[in-house]
Design an enzyme around this catalytic site. Structure first.
Site, mmCIF file in Angstrom:
data_model
loop_
_atom_site.group_PDB
_atom_site.id
_atom_site.type_symbol
_atom_site.label_atom_id
_atom_site.label_comp_id
_atom_site.label_asym_id
_atom_site.label_seq_id
_atom_site.Cartn_x
_atom_site.Cartn_y
_atom_site.Cartn_z
ATOM 1 N N LYS A 162 17.217 4.004 0.536
ATOM 2 C CA LYS A 162 18.193 3.939 1.642
ATOM 3 C C LYS A 162 19.379 3.116 1.148
ATOM 4 C CE LYS A 162 15.038 3.729 5.630
ATOM 5 N NZ LYS A 162 14.467 2.754 6.600
ATOM 6 N N GLU B 228 7.355 2.429 -6.372
ATOM 7 C CA GLU B 228 7.589 1.967 -4.997
ATOM 8 C C GLU B 228 7.695 3.163 -4.065
ATOM 9 O OE1 GLU B 228 7.756 -0.291 -2.875
ATOM 10 O OE2 GLU B 228 8.703 -2.151 -3.532
ATOM 11 N N ASP C 269 14.782 -0.383 0.385
ATOM 12 C CA ASP C 269 15.541 -0.500 1.627
ATOM 13 C C ASP C 269 16.627 -1.563 1.384
ATOM 14 O OD1 ASP C 269 16.124 -0.225 4.372
ATOM 15 O OD2 ASP C 269 14.653 -1.719 4.941
ATOM 16 N N VAL D 167 11.305 5.826 8.584
ATOM 17 C CA VAL D 167 10.459 6.983 8.280
ATOM 18 C C VAL D 167 9.021 6.546 7.995
ATOM 19 C CG1 VAL D 167 12.349 8.420 7.405
ATOM 20 C CG2 VAL D 167 11.114 6.917 5.821
ATOM 21 N N ARG E 100 0.169 6.422 7.451
ATOM 22 C CA ARG E 100 0.223 6.579 5.992
ATOM 23 C C ARG E 100 -0.384 7.910 5.540
ATOM 24 N NH1 ARG E 100 1.637 1.489 3.838
ATOM 25 N NH2 ARG E 100 0.764 -0.309 4.914
ATOM 26 N N LYS F 161 0.818 -1.192 0.000
ATOM 27 C CA LYS F 161 0.000 0.000 0.000
ATOM 28 C C LYS F 161 0.859 1.252 0.000
ATOM 29 C CE LYS F 161 -2.562 -2.655 3.192
ATOM 30 N NZ LYS F 161 -2.807 -2.839 4.625
ATOM 31 N N GLY F 162 2.149 1.065 0.259
ATOM 32 C CA GLY F 162 3.034 2.202 0.499
ATOM 33 C C GLY F 162 3.109 3.209 -0.635
ATOM 34 N N ASP G 290 4.208 3.369 6.288
ATOM 35 C CA ASP G 290 3.582 3.053 7.568
ATOM 36 C C ASP G 290 4.564 2.482 8.561
ATOM 37 O OD1 ASP G 290 3.944 0.475 6.202
ATOM 38 O OD2 ASP G 290 2.730 -0.346 7.838
HETATM 39 P P1 IMP Z 1 13.047 -3.963 1.042
HETATM 40 O O1 IMP Z 1 12.637 -5.284 0.478
HETATM 41 O O2 IMP Z 1 13.906 -4.132 2.269
HETATM 42 O O3 IMP Z 1 13.685 -3.041 0.040
HETATM 43 O O4 IMP Z 1 11.737 -3.333 1.641
HETATM 44 C C1 IMP Z 1 10.967 -2.399 1.049
HETATM 45 C C2 IMP Z 1 9.704 -2.235 1.875
HETATM 46 O O5 IMP Z 1 10.009 -2.156 3.289
HETATM 47 C C3 IMP Z 1 9.034 -0.929 1.537
HETATM 48 O O6 IMP Z 1 8.125 -1.071 0.465
HETATM 49 C C4 IMP Z 1 8.369 -0.567 2.851
HETATM 50 O O7 IMP Z 1 7.080 -1.155 2.955
HETATM 51 C C5 IMP Z 1 9.246 -1.154 3.918
HETATM 52 N N1 IMP Z 1 10.172 -0.142 4.504
HETATM 53 C C6 IMP Z 1 11.514 -0.113 4.424
HETATM 54 N N2 IMP Z 1 12.028 0.946 5.072
HETATM 55 C C7 IMP Z 1 10.968 1.625 5.568
HETATM 56 C C8 IMP Z 1 10.852 2.835 6.345
HETATM 57 O O8 IMP Z 1 11.806 3.534 6.714
HETATM 58 N N3 IMP Z 1 9.574 3.200 6.669
HETATM 59 C C9 IMP Z 1 8.469 2.483 6.295
HETATM 60 N N4 IMP Z 1 8.541 1.358 5.563
HETATM 61 C C10 IMP Z 1 9.770 0.925 5.211
HETATM 62 MG MG MG Z 2 5.187 -1.294 5.234
#
Ligand code: IMP
Ligand code: MG
Length: 183
Positions: A130, A98, A102, A152, A164, A42-43, A158
């Site tokens: 990040k 997206e 992260d 964040v 959100r 949902k982000g 969220d």
């Molecule tokens: P990744 O697979 O680690 O790149 O995760 C990405 C997902 O993690 C994003 O779509 C977010 O839902 C969540 N996420 C990662 N960092 C944050 C943050 O700082 N705040 C909120 N959600 C985050």
């Molecule tokens: Mg999330």
């Protein structure tokens, strides 16, 4: 500012200026083409809504929802599709939208999954990145802001489904997720 915030990282004005800039760039890059924008729920919801209104080539929209196993502040890399696309993307120009990259594990999975469906092209647009946290080599074609390794929320992002609807992006106070057992 919301009382659970430590500080505002990106104001509404910061975000809207950047969204306009990215929208113009995308419009130039896809001139003469049609674009299928795929929002990752949902982000990405709020960002996608603002972004597509800054794009002036013909656009259609679809959505995917994925869940990555892990804690509420850290993903593990194992991804499950909760909601899939409505239609085939074969032969289409796809732009994945997206909220944040992260570790990159969610995006790596999505790219492989969508590429296997034979689109004409796939690019990625993320509002936040990040880079310090990357566990796999993925890069966004369009990136709003590279941010430090802090958790964040707001503007679609969220913690435990909350925040959100905050119109800016703030760093969440550590007490909020440590006390509630997020880590
Ligand atoms: P990744 O697979 O680690 O790149 O995760 C990405 C997902 O993690 C994003 O779509 C977010 O839902 C969540 N996420 C990662 N960092 C944050 C943050 O700082 N705040 C909120 N959600 C985050
Ligand atoms: Mg999330």
């Amino acid at each position: 500012m919301h009382p659970d915030g430590e500080r505002i990282l990106l104001s509404e004005a910061d975000i809207s200026a950047k969204v306009k800039e990215i929208g113009e760039q995308i419009s130039r890059d896809y001139e003469g083409k049609e674009l299928l924008v795929i929002g990752i729920l949902k982000g990405a919801l709020i960002f996608m809504g603002d972004l597509v209104r800054q794009i002036n080539v013909p656009v259609s929209l679809d959505f995917m929802a994925v869940s990555s196993y892990g804690t509420s502040t850290e993903s593990s890399g194992a991804v499950r599709i909760l909601k899939d696309l409505e239609k085939s993307i074969e032969g289409q120009h796809v732009l994945i939208v997206e909220d944040i990259i992260d570790t990159g594990l969610t995006l790596k999975y999505l790219l492989e999954n969508l590429q296997a469906r034979k689109p004409a092209s796939v690019k990625v647009c993320t509002l936040l990145d990040k880079p310090e946290r990357r566990k796999t080599q993925v890069v966004a074609d369009y990136n709003g802001f590279s941010i430090p390794d802090e958790f964040v929320v707001g503007y679609g992002l969220d913690y435990a489904e909350r925040y959100r609807n905050i119109p800016y992006i703030m760093v969440l106070r550590r007490e909020v997720y440590e006390v509630r057992g997020g880590l």
